[in-house]
Each structure stands twice: as C-alpha cells, then as structure tokens.
Write a protein that holds these residues in place. Structure first.
Motif, mmCIF file in Angstrom:
data_model
loop_
_atom_site.group_PDB
_atom_site.id
_atom_site.type_symbol
_atom_site.label_atom_id
_atom_site.label_comp_id
_atom_site.label_asym_id
_atom_site.label_seq_id
_atom_site.Cartn_x
_atom_site.Cartn_y
_atom_site.Cartn_z
ATOM 1 N N SER A 165 -23.940 13.493 13.345
ATOM 2 C CA SER A 165 -25.352 13.664 13.009
ATOM 3 C C SER A 165 -26.165 12.484 13.517
ATOM 4 O O SER A 165 -25.626 11.416 13.826
ATOM 5 N N ASN A 166 -27.471 12.707 13.599
ATOM 6 C CA ASN A 166 -28.394 11.624 13.918
ATOM 7 C C ASN A 166 -28.784 10.919 12.625
ATOM 8 O O ASN A 166 -29.306 11.549 11.702
ATOM 9 N N VAL A 167 -28.531 9.619 12.592
ATOM 10 C CA VAL A 167 -28.780 8.834 11.389
ATOM 11 C C VAL A 167 -29.902 7.844 11.679
ATOM 12 O O VAL A 167 -29.790 7.003 12.573
ATOM 13 N N GLY A 168 -30.986 7.948 10.952
ATOM 14 C CA GLY A 168 -32.067 6.977 11.071
ATOM 15 C C GLY A 168 -31.784 5.767 10.210
ATOM 16 O O GLY A 168 -31.608 5.890 8.998
ATOM 17 N N VAL A 169 -31.717 4.601 10.820
ATOM 18 C CA VAL A 169 -31.425 3.356 10.118
ATOM 19 C C VAL A 169 -32.718 2.555 10.025
ATOM 20 O O VAL A 169 -33.259 2.125 11.050
ATOM 21 N N VAL A 170 -33.220 2.367 8.820
ATOM 22 C CA VAL A 170 -34.481 1.662 8.586
ATOM 23 C C VAL A 170 -34.166 0.366 7.855
ATOM 24 O O VAL A 170 -33.559 0.393 6.779
ATOM 25 N N PRO A 190 -21.205 9.745 14.648
ATOM 26 C CA PRO A 190 -22.652 9.782 14.347
ATOM 27 C C PRO A 190 -23.426 8.872 15.290
ATOM 28 O O PRO A 190 -22.885 7.903 15.830
ATOM 29 N N PHE A 191 -24.684 9.193 15.469
ATOM 30 C CA PHE A 191 -25.552 8.415 16.361
ATOM 31 C C PHE A 191 -26.589 7.698 15.498
ATOM 32 O O PHE A 191 -27.446 8.333 14.881
ATOM 33 N N PHE A 192 -26.497 6.355 15.442
ATOM 34 C CA PHE A 192 -27.384 5.547 14.601
ATOM 35 C C PHE A 192 -28.600 5.102 15.405
ATOM 36 O O PHE A 192 -28.459 4.488 16.471
ATOM 37 N N VAL A 193 -29.789 5.405 14.885
ATOM 38 C CA VAL A 193 -31.058 5.037 15.528
ATOM 39 C C VAL A 193 -31.712 3.951 14.676
ATOM 40 O O VAL A 193 -32.059 4.192 13.505
#
Length: 654
Positions: free
Chosen positions: A602-607, A643-646
């Motif tokens: 999954s695409n994971v948004g890292v804030v 997973p793909f961390f953004v």
C-alpha cells in the motif's frame, strides 16, 4: 616620447625620495646614526646654517621636494581615464548588482500569506520562510560585492567624492545606493538566529527598515530597474494592508486550559463561515503582552468538529510565551471574576485542500509540541463526512515521542478517537515513547486521564463589546482588490505622465534615472494603496455587521455547550494494541520494518512534525524502504509485499 621618459624619471625620483625619508626615520634610533650625526652637526657649526640647517635639509626639505615634484608630475600627466581591466571589473560589479536585483525581485513572494504562490504549490508558510531567508542572504552577498567592487574602482581613480556625495535630479543616485547597502546589512545582521532568538525586539524593529531600503533602492536604481522587483513589493503591500484590516477587530479568549510542562491551550470564538484545513496556522497577538509581536501557532481543532471555536496549544519556552503563561496562571489563581483577555488573530493560513486522505494508510510521527497539527488531522479524519469517509485511510498509526509522561495529556483532544475503535472511518493505533523517564506501572489510559489535573478557566464573555473571530474577506474579493489597485496605480501613472510632467520630460526619451519620476511612481503607489484600504474597510464593516447578528444569537448557548462537550470527552477502555515505552528513543528504521506486514503493498503517507533530527531520521528510513521497493520492481509478487512510504514534513516553528 620625451614626455613619457620624463614622467618615468619623475616617478622614479618620487619613489627614491620617499624611500630615503623612510630610511632616515628608521635609522634615527640606531647607534650608526647617533655617532655620524654628531660629527655632521659639529661640522655645520662653522657655517651660517649651524646645526638647524642640516636638520632642515635632511628631515624637512625631502618632504617639500616630494610635494613639488609630485605637482610637476601631476601637471605633466595626461588626463586620467579608466583602464580596460578597471572597466571590466566595474562591469562585473554591475552584474553582481543585477543578481542582487533578481534576489530582491523574488524576496517577498515566500512571505506572502494571502496571495501566496507557495500555497498553490503545497508549501507550508513556515517552510517558505526559509526561501525568504536564503534569498535575503544571497541578496546581501551580491549587494556587498556590487558596492565593494564599485567603491574599489572609484577609490583607485580618486572619484569617490565626486560620485557618491551628490543627490542629483538626473542620473543614478549613488548616495542612496550606499545608504541602502548599510540598511540592508543592518537588517541582515539583526536577522541572524543569534540575534533573532535572543533579542526578538531588535529583530522586529530592524526588519521594518525594509521600507527605507526599498525607497533608497528606488532612487538608486531608478524606475526601470524598480519595476523589475515591483511585483513582489506591490503584492506584499496589498497583503500587509489586508492583513492589518482583517486583524484589527480584537476578539477574546474564551477559555484556557493549563497542562503540565507549562503548556496551555487557548480557545477562541470563530465565525461559522470560516473554514480551514488541518495543518493550518494562525498568527496571534496579545496586546496585554506586546502591541506589535505576532506569533504563529498550529491549529489543534477541526472546523468540521467545532464550527464556532478554534484552539491552539502553546508551549512556554520564550519570553513572550512565558509572559502569557504567567498572566493566565494569575487569572486561574485569582478568586475574583476573570476578565476578558483581548487577542488579535490573523489567518488561518494553510494548504487549500486536505491531501492526506489519498493514501491507503497513514503514519503520523510527532515530537514534543509537534503533536499539535496531528491533533487537527486526526479530528478531521474522525469526523469526516460524505465522500471523504470513503476515501479515508484504512489504518492510521500515531507515534508520539516526548520527554515527560505529563505531556501525554496533550492527546486529550483525540482521547475519544483513541479509545473508541468501533468508528467506521479508520483503525487507529497509538505508540508513545517517553525518553527521559523510567516507569512501567502506569498504563496509557492513566496518562490520558491525567488531563483532569489540568487547570481550566472560562473567561467572562457577558456584556463584552467585541467582534468574534476573523472578519472575513473572500479570496475572490482579495483578488478583485488587488486587480483594482493595479488599475488605479496604472491610471495614476498615466495622469502624472500626461498632466504633471514638464514638456521637456515628455518629448525626450528617458535615458537615465530621474528622481522626479521616482517621486511620481511613489505617489501613484500610495494612491493605489489608499483606494484599496477604503474598499477593504467597507467590506470589513459590512461583514462585521452580519457576523455580529449571526453569532450573538448562537454563541451564548451552543458555544458553551461545545466547550463543555470538549471538556467532558472521556477515555473509555483502551485496547491492548496501544503501546507506551519508557527510557528509549524510537528507532524508525526498525519501526518501519515491523510495519511492512501491516501495510502490505500500500501507499503509506508519513507525516512528521518535530525536531530536525527526528525528521532526518524518518526521511532516511523512508528513503531506504523506497529503494527496497524499487529493487523488487521486476518481481511482481515481492513488489506487492513492499509498502511505499511517502515522506511529508510539517514545521511548527519559524
């Protein structure tokens, strides 16, 4: 040819006489001079010159002879003209001035708050301020090279007094340029972190010298060069004007909650029509502390949840925040009826849309007071409605790193979200790391419940004649006002060109800058600003009437009920999935490794919002995981497991 040879001989004679004078002065305290000079003085006693004559001939006459030969040399020397290398050096200095002009042209765009171009690009205001700092430093560097190079060429040609000490009507005014350079250096030095963080008053006052700098730049460079940077100046002036008018009606603090670790939560009234996105900030000024200082704070509330209130959390670290903390503590401890505390609010400023909902999963990482924008994000996700519910991330993990366990009580605004895992919107998992304490007996529920120890004060809002929230000026109106002021400015220039300029100035093409034209340009600018101010004040007056009617009938009951509801948010049973760790910092590389099984393919948004060291560590871990995901790009089965961390970075301080 004979003249050239004679000039060479005179130059050589001047050098020799000068060297002889220097040698005689150096020999005076030596034994060689003492022994021989006594014999010479005794021999001169028999002549009419006596010993005074030899002193005159040896020490005085060479200097006079040097001046006489120098006058002859200057008389015979041809007219001095700038040499080719000097001309090239002067042109290079001029190019440095043009580079400084380019930096000045872009200098003010990053600090625009209303018509911000950076907001269209999704750049936070706190981050865009860094571009302003970099451009200002580069501007100062090129301006120093420009000024120093020009003065160097003038100095070797003995033209400094002729060039710089004049303020003529026609031509470039170099005196204005010199003063502008000194003003720029004062602004830059006072903006250094050493001065800005320790002496904010000095930084604040000195930074307003930009008005003097821009005026002097206009007279130095002329109207043609000034129009190259005028766009930023004009938009900044419009932005400043509208911000001053919008923030002029002061509102009041509704309630204050004082947490441990000297953290306070302020709640303000808000116009129900005012909407903002999570991660937005507001600028706050409290006249009781200072009538000029504005400080930015992240909004912790959500306009979806609270349509009539807006909250911020402030950590007492500096002089201004400590003063606010002391004042509010005195109000809490006083037994008398608390009075209204006036406050001016400017904003909110934030991204135009909430983009974090586009990710499959969301990882929020906060350190210390950096938890504030995360609170707004989680509340917005928890209470999202409509089609936003369907696009909400399926899983959310919040990692909170703090020094003291007392700061866990800051999570109270989302305690109902943490404890209620039956919500349809997402699945939230909380991990707390307390780095400077070693405890194991208390649970996370106990620390979240410690908010009851926080002191709360409600201010008296009855019979207070004030405006609630921010007086709204629609962005469309802001664009219209900017366009209208541009038209007024152009019409003013046309009027001055047609009716006030002399016939000589109309007929001749302007080949050099003119201070008269600069004055008319300045007058046109002031006229445009004045017309815009009138329109903005009319809009403010019209909106304030509507605002008072709307809020007067709804706030007294609904506002207090919502505040009470916020106070009464209780923490129910927390599931075992929530974790709390003591005495260690999180290793983000290992944490992301463990999350791979939870966030498969999954695409994971890292804030991230916290100290710079934390941001760098998380960014490095995300980058490493992204490289691993691309490494298995050829193997479809393995790619689905990665997973793909953004990475996204939020700033909570300027």
């Amino acid at each position: 040819m004979a003249k050239i040879v004679l000039l060479a001989l005179l130059r050589t004679l001047l050098i020799l006489i000068f060297l002889v004078c220097i040698i005689l002065w150096f020999l005076k305290p030596t034994k060689i001079r003492t022994k021989n000079w006594k014999k010479v003085e005794d021999g001169m006693q028999t002549t009419i010159f006596k010993y005074n004559g030899v002193d005159f001939v040896v020490y005085t006459f060479p200097i006079i002879l040097l001046a006489m030969i120098g006058l002859v040399y200057m008389y015979m020397q041809p007219m001095r003209s700038i040499k080719s290398w000097q001309l090239k050096f002067l042109r290079i200095s001029t190019r440095f001035g043009l580079l400084a002009e380019i930096c000045l042209g872009f200098l003010l765009f990053p600090i625009l708050r209303g018509p911000s171009i950076f907001r269209l690009l999704g750049v936070q205001f706190e981050a865009s301020v860094r571009y302003h700092i970099w451009l200002g430093t580069t501007l100062t560097f090129f301006a120093i090279l420009h000024g120093a190079g020009t003065l160097f060429i003038w100095g070797i040609n003995h033209q400094i007094q002729n060039q710089i000490w004049s303020w003529q009507k026609e031509g470039r005014i170099y005196l204005a340029g010199g003063i502008a350079l000194i003003t720029l250096l004062i602004i830059w030095i006072s903006s250094l972190p050493l001065v800005r963080r320790r002496k904010f008053d000095v930084f604040f006052c000195m930074h307003h010298l930009y008005v003097v700098f821009l005026l002097l730049f206009l007279f130095h460079a002329g109207d043609k060069h000034f129009f190259m940077v005028f766009a930023g100046v004009f938009l900044f002036a419009m932005d400043k004007l509208l911000r001053v008018i919008q923030s002029s009606p002061e509102t009041r603090i509704l309630s204050v909650r004082i947490f441990p670790s000297k953290i306070i939560e302020l709640t303000f009234p808000k116009d129900p029509r005012l909407n903002y996105t999570p991660t937005s900030i507001i600028f706050v000024k409290i006249p009781m502390i200072s009538k000029f200082h504005w400080h930015p704070f992240s909004i912790t509330s959500s306009c979806t949840v609270n349509d009539q209130t807006m909250s911020v959390m402030i950590k007492s670290e500096g002089c201004w925040t400590n003063s606010l903390y002391d004042i509010l503590c005195q109000e809490v401890e006083s037994k008398s009826q608390t009075k209204c505390v006036s406050v001016a609010i400017e904003g909110p400023y934030g991204p135009p849309s909430f983009d974090f909902v586009r990710y499959d999963n969301l990882l929020l990482i906060a350190g210390g007071i950096g938890i504030t924008p995360m609170l707004s994000i989680l509340q917005e996700l928890a209470y999202a409605k409509g089609d936003l519910r369907n696009r909400c991330p399926s899983q959310i993990q919040l990692i909170y790193v703090t020094k003291n366990s007392q700061d866990i009580s800051l999570l109270n605004p989302i305690s109902h979200v943490v404890s209620n895992q039956t919500s349809e919107f997402c699945h939230l998992k909380l991990k707390v790391f307390v780095t400077q304490e070693n405890k194991s007996n208390s649970s996370l529920k106990d620390f979240l419940s410690s908010v009851s120890a926080a002191r709360t004060i409600f201010f008296d809002m009855k019979n207070s004649n004030h405006s609630f929230g921010r007086v709204l000026i629609n962005p469309l109106w802001m664009g219209a006002i900017t366009g209208f002021s541009s038209a007024i400015y152009l019409l003013s220039l046309c009027f001055f060109n047609q009716f006030l300029f002399s016939p000589k100035m109309k007929s001749s093409k302007p080949k050099s800058p003119s201070s008269v034209v600069d004055l008319f340009l300045l007058c046109s600018f002031l006229i445009a600003v004045a017309c815009s101010a009138v329109i903005a004040m009319v809009l403010k007056w019209r909106n304030s009437k509507t605002e008072r009617k709307m809020l007067a009938t709804t706030w007294d009951n609904e506002g207090e009920m919502k505040l009470s509801a916020m106070e009464g948010a209780s923490t129910n049973t927390l599931e075992e999935q929530h974790e709390i760790h003591f005495g260690a910092r999180p290793i983000f590389k290992d944490l992301l490794q463990k999350m791979e099984s939870e966030f498969k393919g999954s695409n994971v948004g890292v804030v991230v919002c916290g100290p710079e060291s934390m941001k760098d560590s998380v960014a490095s871990a995300c980058q490493q995981k992204c490289r691993q995901a691309f490494k298995f790009n050829s193997k479809e089965q393995q790619q689905q497991q990665q997973p793909f961390f953004v990475f996204h970075s939020l700033n909570f301080s300027l």
